[in-house]
Design a protein around this motif. Structure first.
Motif, mmCIF file in Angstrom:
data_model
loop_
_atom_site.group_PDB
_atom_site.id
_atom_site.type_symbol
_atom_site.label_atom_id
_atom_site.label_comp_id
_atom_site.label_asym_id
_atom_site.label_seq_id
_atom_site.Cartn_x
_atom_site.Cartn_y
_atom_site.Cartn_z
ATOM 1 N N ASN A 24 4.710 32.161 33.440
ATOM 2 C CA ASN A 24 5.130 32.380 32.062
ATOM 3 C C ASN A 24 6.572 31.906 31.874
ATOM 4 N N GLU A 25 6.784 31.087 30.858
ATOM 5 C CA GLU A 25 8.113 30.538 30.598
ATOM 6 C C GLU A 25 9.163 31.627 30.383
ATOM 7 N N ASP A 26 8.753 32.765 29.878
ATOM 8 C CA ASP A 26 9.687 33.880 29.679
ATOM 9 C C ASP A 26 10.254 34.392 30.994
ATOM 10 N N ASN A 27 9.596 34.062 32.105
ATOM 11 C CA ASN A 27 10.026 34.516 33.423
ATOM 12 C C ASN A 27 10.747 33.426 34.217
ATOM 13 N N LEU A 28 11.144 32.359 33.549
ATOM 14 C CA LEU A 28 11.760 31.226 34.251
ATOM 15 C C LEU A 28 12.996 31.635 35.054
ATOM 16 N N ILE A 29 13.867 32.437 34.495
ATOM 17 C CA ILE A 29 15.088 32.815 35.208
ATOM 18 C C ILE A 29 14.753 33.603 36.480
ATOM 19 N N GLN A 30 13.790 34.500 36.413
ATOM 20 C CA GLN A 30 13.394 35.252 37.601
ATOM 21 C C GLN A 30 12.821 34.316 38.664
ATOM 22 N N VAL A 31 11.985 33.355 38.232
ATOM 23 C CA VAL A 31 11.411 32.382 39.171
ATOM 24 C C VAL A 31 12.524 31.557 39.806
ATOM 25 N N LEU A 32 13.506 31.137 39.011
ATOM 26 C CA LEU A 32 14.615 30.349 39.548
ATOM 27 C C LEU A 32 15.440 31.168 40.542
ATOM 28 N N HIS A 33 15.671 32.430 40.252
ATOM 29 C CA HIS A 33 16.391 33.294 41.204
ATOM 30 C C HIS A 33 15.658 33.341 42.539
ATOM 31 N N MET A 34 14.360 33.536 42.474
ATOM 32 C CA MET A 34 13.565 33.610 43.707
ATOM 33 C C MET A 34 13.556 32.259 44.427
ATOM 34 N N ALA A 35 13.487 31.168 43.675
ATOM 35 C CA ALA A 35 13.521 29.832 44.283
ATOM 36 C C ALA A 35 14.826 29.637 45.043
ATOM 37 N N GLN A 36 15.921 30.104 44.459
ATOM 38 C CA GLN A 36 17.220 29.960 45.126
ATOM 39 C C GLN A 36 17.278 30.807 46.398
ATOM 40 N N VAL A 37 16.663 31.982 46.375
ATOM 41 C CA VAL A 37 16.602 32.812 47.575
ATOM 42 C C VAL A 37 15.779 32.106 48.654
ATOM 43 N N ILE A 38 14.662 31.538 48.260
ATOM 44 C CA ILE A 38 13.757 30.886 49.213
ATOM 45 C C ILE A 38 14.370 29.625 49.810
ATOM 46 N N PHE A 39 14.941 28.763 48.958
ATOM 47 C CA PHE A 39 15.432 27.459 49.392
ATOM 48 C C PHE A 39 16.934 27.429 49.690
ATOM 49 N N GLY A 40 17.665 28.449 49.247
ATOM 50 C CA GLY A 40 19.118 28.467 49.433
ATOM 51 C C GLY A 40 19.861 27.791 48.300
ATOM 52 N N CYS A 41 19.147 27.034 47.493
ATOM 53 C CA CYS A 41 19.667 26.360 46.308
ATOM 54 C C CYS A 41 18.450 25.871 45.531
ATOM 55 N N ILE A 42 18.675 25.201 44.411
ATOM 56 C CA ILE A 42 17.547 24.717 43.609
ATOM 57 C C ILE A 42 17.722 23.213 43.377
ATOM 58 N N PRO A 43 17.404 22.398 44.379
ATOM 59 C CA PRO A 43 17.542 20.952 44.213
ATOM 60 C C PRO A 43 16.541 20.398 43.197
ATOM 61 N N VAL A 44 16.740 19.164 42.798
ATOM 62 C CA VAL A 44 15.910 18.514 41.781
ATOM 63 C C VAL A 44 14.426 18.591 42.127
ATOM 64 N N GLU A 45 14.078 18.374 43.394
ATOM 65 C CA GLU A 45 12.663 18.400 43.788
ATOM 66 C C GLU A 45 12.037 19.761 43.501
ATOM 67 N N VAL A 46 12.776 20.818 43.758
ATOM 68 C CA VAL A 46 12.280 22.175 43.515
ATOM 69 C C VAL A 46 12.182 22.424 42.009
ATOM 70 N N GLN A 47 13.151 21.943 41.253
ATOM 71 C CA GLN A 47 13.100 22.084 39.800
ATOM 72 C C GLN A 47 11.864 21.385 39.229
ATOM 73 N N LYS A 48 11.571 20.186 39.740
ATOM 74 C CA LYS A 48 10.390 19.442 39.272
ATOM 75 C C LYS A 48 9.109 20.170 39.645
ATOM 76 N N TYR A 49 9.073 20.755 40.813
ATOM 77 C CA TYR A 49 7.912 21.531 41.251
ATOM 78 C C TYR A 49 7.688 22.711 40.304
ATOM 79 N N ILE A 50 8.752 23.444 40.008
ATOM 80 C CA ILE A 50 8.665 24.585 39.092
ATOM 81 C C ILE A 50 8.193 24.118 37.722
ATOM 82 N N SER A 51 8.719 23.007 37.266
ATOM 83 C CA SER A 51 8.332 22.438 35.977
ATOM 84 C C SER A 51 6.828 22.168 35.930
#
Length: 168
Positions: A24-51
């Protein structure tokens, strides 16, 4: 001891997070927080995957990542150096302190050293105005600095003896 996940396992974990938040797009910030925890940062490849996985434009994901300062597209160093350039720190030599740090670490603001030891950022105030100029390394504040004191402090971190750094 921290266990490093394989890249496949990190993406698998992120896919589960996205599923848990119903993509759900309303949960994007929470997903991004978790992505940063998992990957240590949110590089372009991870952003595209989330997209793709959340079925939203890449520009939306990228826009949120770039807007909020707590998201990072680059891995952070073991020691985050935050240089205060608020008014008090700036007029009392904060710029010279920053230049010394850049010289010693070989990085610019927003970068991480090649050895992964240091990341550098500038802040507008760290709440130590009466002790200016000041910096923070992770959560430790160093006050009334000058380039010589900075050299001593960073030298100790570079030697791996950060525990024994005196706080003026």
């Amino acid at each position: 001891m921290t266990v490093k996940l394989s890249e496949d396992k990190m993406y698998e974990t992120l896919a589960q997070v996205i599923s848990d938040y119903d993509a759900n797009e309303d949960n994007l910030i929470q997903v991004l927080h978790m992505a940063q925890v998992i990957f240590g940062c949110i590089p372009v490849e991870v952003q595209k995957y989330i997209s793709r996985e959340m079925d939203m434009p890449y520009s939306r994901v990228s826009g949120v990542v770039s807007f909020y300062s707590f998201f990072s597209t680059q891995p952070k160093g073991e020691y985050m150096i935050s240089v205060c350039l608020g008014t008090a720190c700036y007029v009392r030599g904060g710029k010279k302190v920053l230049e010394k740090i850049k010289e010693m670490t070989g990085i610019e603001v927003g970068e991480t050293s090649e050895d992964g030891l240091f990341s550098l950022q500038v802040m507008r105030c760290i709440g130590a105005c009466g002790l200016a100029p000041a910096i923070m390394i992770n959560d430790k504040v160093y006050k009334q600095l000058n380039p010589t004191k900075v050299e001593k402090i960073l030298g100790t971190y570079m030697k791996g003896d950060a525990v024994n750094v005196e706080n003026n």
